[in-house]
Design a protein around this motif. Structure first.
Motif, short mmCIF file in Angstrom:
data_model
loop_
_atom_site.label_atom_id
_atom_site.label_comp_id
_atom_site.label_asym_id
_atom_site.label_seq_id
_atom_site.Cartn_x
_atom_site.Cartn_y
_atom_site.Cartn_z
N SER A 15 0.85 -1.19 0.00
CA SER A 15 0.00 0.00 0.00
C SER A 15 0.89 1.24 0.00
CB SER A 15 -0.88 0.01 1.27
OG SER A 15 -1.68 1.18 1.33
N CYS A 52 3.88 -10.87 6.51
CA CYS A 52 4.74 -10.71 7.70
C CYS A 52 4.14 -9.64 8.59
CB CYS A 52 6.15 -10.29 7.26
SG CYS A 52 7.27 -9.91 8.63
N VAL A 54 5.27 -7.16 11.03
CA VAL A 54 6.57 -6.62 11.43
C VAL A 54 6.64 -6.27 12.92
CG1 VAL A 54 7.13 -5.74 9.13
CG2 VAL A 54 5.99 -4.22 10.77
N ASN A 80 9.34 0.27 6.38
CA ASN A 80 8.41 1.32 5.94
C ASN A 80 7.03 1.20 6.60
OD1 ASN A 80 7.18 3.23 3.73
ND2 ASN A 80 5.98 1.34 3.65
N VAL A 104 5.00 -1.38 15.97
CA VAL A 104 5.11 -1.25 14.50
C VAL A 104 6.07 -0.11 14.12
CG1 VAL A 104 3.86 -0.83 12.34
CG2 VAL A 104 2.74 -2.11 14.18
N LEU A 132 10.29 7.24 8.18
CA LEU A 132 9.89 7.88 9.42
C LEU A 132 8.80 8.88 9.08
CD1 LEU A 132 13.35 8.23 11.19
CD2 LEU A 132 11.79 6.29 11.09
N SER A 133 9.02 10.15 9.34
CA SER A 133 8.00 11.17 9.08
C SER A 133 8.61 12.51 9.43
CB SER A 133 6.78 10.90 9.97
OG SER A 133 5.88 11.98 9.93
N TYR A 146 1.78 8.96 17.62
CA TYR A 146 2.54 9.01 16.37
C TYR A 146 3.79 9.88 16.56
CZ TYR A 146 3.18 9.03 11.24
OH TYR A 146 3.66 8.86 9.96
N MET A 177 6.10 14.91 4.86
CA MET A 177 4.86 15.42 5.51
C MET A 177 3.72 14.63 4.85
SD MET A 177 5.70 19.48 5.85
CE MET A 177 4.78 19.92 7.29
N1 LIG Z 1 0.93 9.06 4.26
C1 LIG Z 1 1.59 10.03 4.87
O1 LIG Z 1 1.19 11.22 4.79
C2 LIG Z 1 2.85 9.75 5.62
C3 LIG Z 1 3.64 10.84 6.02
C4 LIG Z 1 4.81 10.60 6.73
C5 LIG Z 1 5.19 9.31 7.00
N2 LIG Z 1 4.42 8.26 6.61
C6 LIG Z 1 4.87 6.92 6.94
O2 LIG Z 1 4.98 6.17 5.75
C7 LIG Z 1 4.86 4.78 6.06
C8 LIG Z 1 3.86 4.15 5.11
O3 LIG Z 1 2.60 4.76 5.34
P1 LIG Z 1 1.51 4.94 4.19
O4 LIG Z 1 1.05 6.32 4.24
O5 LIG Z 1 2.00 4.35 2.92
O6 LIG Z 1 0.36 4.06 4.84
P2 LIG Z 1 -0.57 2.90 4.27
O7 LIG Z 1 -1.58 2.67 5.34
O8 LIG Z 1 -0.98 3.18 2.88
O9 LIG Z 1 0.44 1.65 4.21
C9 LIG Z 1 0.96 1.06 5.35
C10 LIG Z 1 1.16 -0.42 5.06
O10 LIG Z 1 1.79 -0.99 6.21
C11 LIG Z 1 1.15 -2.23 6.47
N3 LIG Z 1 1.28 -2.59 7.87
C12 LIG Z 1 0.71 -2.00 8.95
N4 LIG Z 1 1.00 -2.68 10.07
C13 LIG Z 1 1.81 -3.71 9.69
C14 LIG Z 1 2.42 -4.77 10.39
N5 LIG Z 1 2.27 -4.91 11.72
N6 LIG Z 1 3.16 -5.65 9.68
C15 LIG Z 1 3.29 -5.53 8.34
N7 LIG Z 1 2.72 -4.55 7.62
C16 LIG Z 1 1.97 -3.66 8.30
C17 LIG Z 1 -0.30 -2.02 6.07
O11 LIG Z 1 -0.96 -3.28 5.82
C18 LIG Z 1 -0.15 -1.19 4.82
O12 LIG Z 1 -0.06 -1.98 3.65
C19 LIG Z 1 4.47 4.71 7.53
O13 LIG Z 1 5.60 4.43 8.31
C20 LIG Z 1 3.96 6.10 7.81
O14 LIG Z 1 4.08 6.45 9.17
C21 LIG Z 1 3.25 8.46 5.93
#
Ligand SMILES: NC(=O)c1ccc[n+]([C@@H]2O[C@H](COP(=O)([O-])OP(=O)(O)OC[C@H]3O[C@@H](n4cnc5c(N)ncnc54)[C@H](O)[C@@H]3O)[C@@H](O)[C@H]2O)c1
Length: 256
Positions: A15, A52, A54, A80, A104, A132-133, A146, A177
């Motif tokens: 995702s 998996c 994580v 990630n 996580v 990270l973020s 968070y 962001m």
């Molecule tokens: N979207 C944003 O605006 C944003 C901004 C900064 C950082 N991030 C970071 O980016 C990363 C990805 O987030 P995203 O926005 O793509 O989110 P998302 O929800 O689209 O994808 C996250 C994925 O992680 C998987 N996941 C969650 N828990 C899990 C576990 N225990 N084991 C294995 N897989 C697991 C989910 O099934 C999902 O496929 C995260 O670390 C998030 O904190 C996102």
């Protein structure tokens, strides 16, 4: 690091940002890209998907062992997968959710490093990319867990970077962001406070990541203004806290 011919693992790769990274790594000529996730639907075409969780050390260790068995090495491990639990008010905190977020957003990175480092160190090279973020350096006023877990994950990434550099290991922290993914859609269609500077695409994040990996830079900012915000926070911490209070009132029902 150049991606051509590399073996990469991306957790949360079915995702959002993880899927974007996996697709981009394949475009860059990676030899194999393994995506590891709780769910396997959404695995990008051309990747190898493994289920998996994580947040469990045994499952991360089994994932690494399987990739080493199938591909002999891991050049790049991208921790990630991440979760965001909305909630700014500690009076209402559900600490079972905080514990999940900790497992996580922080422990998964430690489990991956513990499992992947021995093989990397034996070969004298390896790369850990941690998603990270911007909240690792600044804050997400809508979510205390968070902000806390992403700060902790930065501390871990820094520790890994300075501890293993002498063994040929490189570490980068990807700090976006708001990015258009299901995580942000769950929070607020506009990306909430993180969306004030625009909600970018996963392709933009992946492009920044590949550039940062090429330059072997520790901090990777897909939103360039984060560097400036971070410098201003360090220079004027009390003023920054006042600004965050105002932002929190604007984006939450913080006056309650
Ligand atoms: N979207 C944003 O605006 C944003 C901004 C900064 C950082 N991030 C970071 O980016 C990363 C990805 O987030 P995203 O926005 O793509 O989110 P998302 O929800 O689209 O994808 C996250 C994925 O992680 C998987 N996941 C969650 N828990 C899990 C576990 N225990 N084991 C294995 N897989 C697991 C989910 O099934 C999902 O496929 C995260 O670390 C998030 O904190 C996102």
């Amino acid at each position: 690091m150049q991606l051509k011919g590399r073996i990469a693992v991306v957790t949360g790769g079915c995702s959002g940002i993880g899927a974007g990274l996996a697709r981009r790594f394949l475009l860059e000529g990676a030899k194999a890209v393994v995506v590891a996730d709780l769910r396997l639907d959404g695995a990008p075409a051309g990747t190898l998907a493994h289920r998996c969780d994580v947040s469990r050390e045994d499952e991360v260790a089994a994932l690494v062992a399987r990739v080493l068995r199938d591909h002999e090495r891991i050049d790049l491990f991208c921790s990630n997968a991440g979760v965001l639990t909305p909630g700014w008010d500690l009076r209402e905190a559900d600490f079972s959710l905080w514990q999940r977020d900790w497992n996580v957003n922080v422990m998964a990175h430690a489990y991956a490093a513990k499992a992947a480092l021995p093989g990397m160190i034996a070969r004298g090279e390896g790369y850990l990319l941690q998603t990270l973020s911007a909240a690792s350096l600044l804050a997400t006023p809508e979510s205390a867990s968070y902000t806390t877990t992403k700060h902790a994950a930065l501390g871990l990434a820094e520790s890994l970077a300075f501890t293993y550099a002498r063994f040929g290991i490189r570490v980068s922290a990807l700090c976006p962001m708001a990015v258009r993914t299901p995580m942000v859609d769950d929070l607020d269609a506009g990306g909430a406070s993180a969306g004030l500077d625009g909600v970018i695409s996963v392709e933009d994040v992946a492009a920044a990541a590949v550039e940062g990996l090429r330059d072997e830079r520790f901090l990777i900012f897909p939103h360039p203004m984060v560097r400036d915000y971070y410098a201003k926070k360090a220079a004027h911490h009390d003023k920054w806290l006042q600004r965050m209070a105002a932002l929190q009132e604007r984006f939450t029902d913080a006056r309650r």
